[in-house]
Write an enzyme that holds these catalytic residues in place. Structure first.
Site, PDB file in Angstrom:
ATOM      1  N   HIS A   1       5.521  -1.272  -0.532  1.00 12.34           N
ATOM      2  CA  HIS A   1       5.012   0.102  -0.461  1.00 12.34           C
ATOM      3  C   HIS A   1       4.001   0.135   0.695  1.00 12.34           C
ATOM      4  O   HIS A   1       3.358  -0.877   0.987  1.00 12.34           O
ATOM      5  CB  HIS A   1       4.318   0.393  -1.794  1.00 12.34           C
ATOM      6  CG  HIS A   1       3.853   1.805  -1.989  1.00 12.34           C
ATOM      7  ND1 HIS A   1       2.701   2.290  -1.423  1.00 12.34           N
ATOM      8  CD2 HIS A   1       4.368   2.825  -2.714  1.00 12.34           C
ATOM      9  CE1 HIS A   1       2.530   3.547  -1.789  1.00 12.34           C
ATOM     10  NE2 HIS A   1       3.528   3.896  -2.576  1.00 12.34           N
TER      11      HIS A   1
ATOM     12  N   CYS B   1       7.119   6.322   0.271  1.00 17.37           N
ATOM     13  CA  CYS B   1       6.075   5.489   0.882  1.00 17.37           C
ATOM     14  C   CYS B   1       6.598   4.087   1.157  1.00 17.37           C
ATOM     15  O   CYS B   1       5.893   3.085   0.938  1.00 17.37           O
ATOM     16  CB  CYS B   1       4.817   5.427   0.010  1.00 17.37           C
ATOM     17  SG  CYS B   1       3.985   6.995  -0.143  1.00 17.37           S
TER      18      CYS B   1
ATOM     19  N   LYS C   1       0.298   5.417 -13.532  1.00 22.13           N
ATOM     20  CA  LYS C   1       1.713   5.032 -13.713  1.00 22.13           C
ATOM     21  C   LYS C   1       1.890   4.297 -15.028  1.00 22.13           C
ATOM     22  O   LYS C   1       2.970   3.827 -15.357  1.00 22.13           O
ATOM     23  CB  LYS C   1       2.170   4.137 -12.553  1.00 22.13           C
ATOM     24  CG  LYS C   1       2.174   4.827 -11.195  1.00 22.13           C
ATOM     25  CD  LYS C   1       2.722   3.897 -10.154  1.00 22.13           C
ATOM     26  CE  LYS C   1       2.352   4.288  -8.741  1.00 22.13           C
ATOM     27  NZ  LYS C   1       3.157   5.362  -8.184  1.00 22.13           N
TER      28      LYS C   1
ATOM     29  N   GLN D   1       4.504  -1.131 -10.280  1.00 20.58           N
ATOM     30  CA  GLN D   1       5.759  -0.741 -10.946  1.00 20.58           C
ATOM     31  C   GLN D   1       6.240  -1.769 -11.959  1.00 20.58           C
ATOM     32  O   GLN D   1       7.340  -1.620 -12.501  1.00 20.58           O
ATOM     33  CB  GLN D   1       6.868  -0.507  -9.897  1.00 20.58           C
ATOM     34  CG  GLN D   1       6.562   0.580  -8.888  1.00 20.58           C
ATOM     35  CD  GLN D   1       6.578   1.985  -9.497  1.00 20.58           C
ATOM     36  OE1 GLN D   1       7.007   2.200 -10.629  1.00 20.58           O
ATOM     37  NE2 GLN D   1       6.094   2.953  -8.735  1.00 20.58           N
TER      38      GLN D   1
ATOM     39  N   ASP E   1       1.520  -6.768  -6.063  1.00 20.48           N
ATOM     40  CA  ASP E   1       1.441  -5.332  -6.296  1.00 20.48           C
ATOM     41  C   ASP E   1       2.282  -5.057  -7.542  1.00 20.48           C
ATOM     42  O   ASP E   1       3.513  -5.033  -7.485  1.00 20.48           O
ATOM     43  CB  ASP E   1       1.985  -4.591  -5.067  1.00 20.48           C
ATOM     44  CG  ASP E   1       2.071  -3.090  -5.295  1.00 20.48           C
ATOM     45  OD1 ASP E   1       1.824  -2.642  -6.439  1.00 20.48           O
ATOM     46  OD2 ASP E   1       2.407  -2.372  -4.340  1.00 20.48           O
TER      47      ASP E   1
HETATM   48  N1  PMP Z   1       2.596   0.081  -4.899  1.00 17.26           N
HETATM   49  C1  PMP Z   1       3.716   0.549  -5.450  1.00 17.26           C
HETATM   50  C2  PMP Z   1       4.872  -0.379  -5.651  1.00 17.26           C
HETATM   51  C3  PMP Z   1       3.800   1.880  -5.836  1.00 17.26           C
HETATM   52  O1  PMP Z   1       4.924   2.351  -6.387  1.00 17.26           O
HETATM   53  C4  PMP Z   1       2.685   2.723  -5.630  1.00 17.26           C
HETATM   54  C5  PMP Z   1       2.740   4.195  -5.997  1.00 17.26           C
HETATM   55  N2  PMP Z   1       3.909   4.839  -5.584  1.00 17.26           N
HETATM   56  C6  PMP Z   1       1.541   2.177  -5.065  1.00 17.26           C
HETATM   57  C7  PMP Z   1       1.530   0.856  -4.718  1.00 17.26           C
HETATM   58  C8  PMP Z   1       0.327   2.997  -4.838  1.00 17.26           C
HETATM   59  O2  PMP Z   1      -0.197   3.429  -6.045  1.00 17.26           O
HETATM   60  P1  PMP Z   1      -1.400   4.480  -6.100  1.00 17.26           P
HETATM   61  O3  PMP Z   1      -0.974   5.641  -5.252  1.00 17.26           O
HETATM   62  O4  PMP Z   1      -1.517   4.801  -7.527  1.00 17.26           O
HETATM   63  O5  PMP Z   1      -2.597   3.790  -5.532  1.00 17.26           O
END
Ligand code: PMP
Length: 410
Positions: free
Chosen positions: A126, A367, A229, A206, A203
């Site tokens: 991401h 993203c 999430k 998910q 990270d």
């Molecule tokens: N890493 C991953 C794999 C994500 O899916 C996301 C959110 N789409 C993020 C990081 C960023 O999360 P946040 O916007 O809640 O900081």
């Protein structure tokens, strides 16, 4: 709750937002990878906290402040247990996964990265686990290298030996890809890295909402996830860091709460995790996160994961029935999300017409533009699942896709 006893209708009753119509159709919410809905117990916990116990934390002697502090710090212990960290001092409260990674990149990176050093990321990160590393690497004269992936959307981990060298300072890796649904073999990466004394940041934005994540069992050095999430509120997230690493890291932001003493001549800092928590946090948000963890533990994360795996299987086979369907990412180990495109139909048109049918999916680059580039697409549609989804939701998605195809005469 095992899968046999997993009562999805009872679960759905706990989520008030699900019970509404959108454009005159019952809402089908398939966008939990972007943000997941909240059970009533989380909503109530936040309301209760504001109605009865709210005050600022840590600095007050009065009863409300003591109560708020006690409840806030109790959530830290709850998070510790949830991811099985060995010590509560390893749990840093941040705004979300993004801030957690920025904290490590800035703080750890400014101390340990120098000219010629390398940070190894994967091709399916991401943007939150790419850009902070590019920023700090640029500043320190270091560089980002990338573990490539194949056309199924699986990392080529056999190439680790050639990619990891004596300049590699850290490996940053997504546990489950938000755009592909790939579950990465993070154990293999951690084993390889630790054999060479290299820390690994996971990270887990998910993975934490879908499976048991045990930081001691995985052996990762840093891990981040987001409250919103994970059935919790926005504005709260977690950075786990091994204590020995956190204690050696300089502060991230300066301000109140992160200091031991301040004068204009010299400031000394608090110990971790408070050293990394400058300013007033989203106190009520973390109270909500505590309630979200209670909710997950009550339902059972294993049962949630098994339920979602069933939905995923159902969705994967039903999507195969659709002419012109291209799945983006077909990893053998997957969870949570499915990305796809339809021949001749722009994902944004797909998303707009599905919305008219009451179906919420995400369309765009998620993203993760390097992933889109790998697969030669600008954007995909993504359906993603949580505990409250049903096979009927998947069937509604397939029906909706047929409506879109008819609309375009496909
Ligand atoms: N890493 C991953 C794999 C994500 O899916 C996301 C959110 N789409 C993020 C990081 C960023 O999360 P946040 O916007 O809640 O900081």
């Amino acid at each position: 709750m095992t899968l046999e006893r997993f009562d999805v209708e009872a679960i759905r009753r706990e989520f008030p937002v699900l019970h509404q119509e959108v454009h005159g159709k019952p809402l089908v919410y398939l966008d939990s990878a972007a943000s997941c809905q909240k059970p009533q117990s989380v909503i109530d916990a936040i309301g209760r906290f504001y109605a009865h116990d709210y005050a600022n934390i840590h600095r007050g002697l009065h009863s409300l402040s003591e109560r708020a502090t006690h409840q806030f710090e109790a959530v830290r212990e709850k998070v510790r247990g949830f991811i099985n960290a060995s010590d509560v001092h390893e749990i840093v409260f941040v705004r979300g996964a993004t801030e957690g990674i920025n904290l490590v990149a800035r703080s750890w990176g400014s101390r340990y990265l120098g000219p010629g050093d390398e940070v190894l990321l994967s091709a399916m990160e991401h943007h939150a686990n790419i850009v902070p590393w590019q920023m700090i690497c640029q500043e320190r004269g270091a560089r980002v290298r990338v573990i490539p992936m194949n056309d199924r959307g699986e990392l080529e981990l056999d190439r680790l030996a050639e990619l990891v060298n004596d300049r590699t300072r850290l490996i940053g890796l997504v546990h489950v890809s938000n755009a592909l649904g790939t579950v990465n073999d993070v154990r293999k990466v951690i084993e390889h890295a630790h054999g060479r004394g290299i820390p690994v940041l996971l990270d887990a934005a998910q993975s934490v909402p879908h499976s048991r994540v045990d930081v001691q069992e995985l052996g990762c050095d840093f891990l981040v996830f987001s409250g919103h999430k994970t059935y919790g509120p926005t504005g709260c997230g977690v950075l786990y860091g091994r204590q020995i690493l956190l204690e050696a890291m300089p502060p991230f932001q300066g301000g109140g709460d992160m200091i031991r003493s301040v004068s204009f001549e010299e400031t000394t800092y608090n110990k971790s995790p408070w050293r990394f928590e400058a300013g007033t946090p989203d106190i009520a948000g973390f109270i909500g996160l505590g309630a979200a963890i209670d909710w997950i533990e009550r339902v059972g994360i294993e049962a949630i994961g098994a339920h979602e795996a069933d939905l995923l299987d159902h969705a994967l086979s039903r999507l195969d029935e659709v002419p012109g369907m291209r799945k983006i990412g077909e990893a053998r180990q997957r969870a949570g999300a499915i990305s796809f495109t339809l021949d001749g139909i722009h994902p944004h048109d797909l998303g707009t017409i599905l919305d008219r049918e009451g179906i919420a999916v995400r369309v765009g680059h998620h993203c993760a533009q390097p992933i889109m580039r790998h697969f030669g697409v600008q954007a995909t549609a993504r359906a993603s699942f949580a505990a409250y989804n049903t096979r009927a939701d998947v069937d509604a998605l397939i029906d909706g896709i047929h409506v879109v195809r008819e609309f375009f005469g496909a």
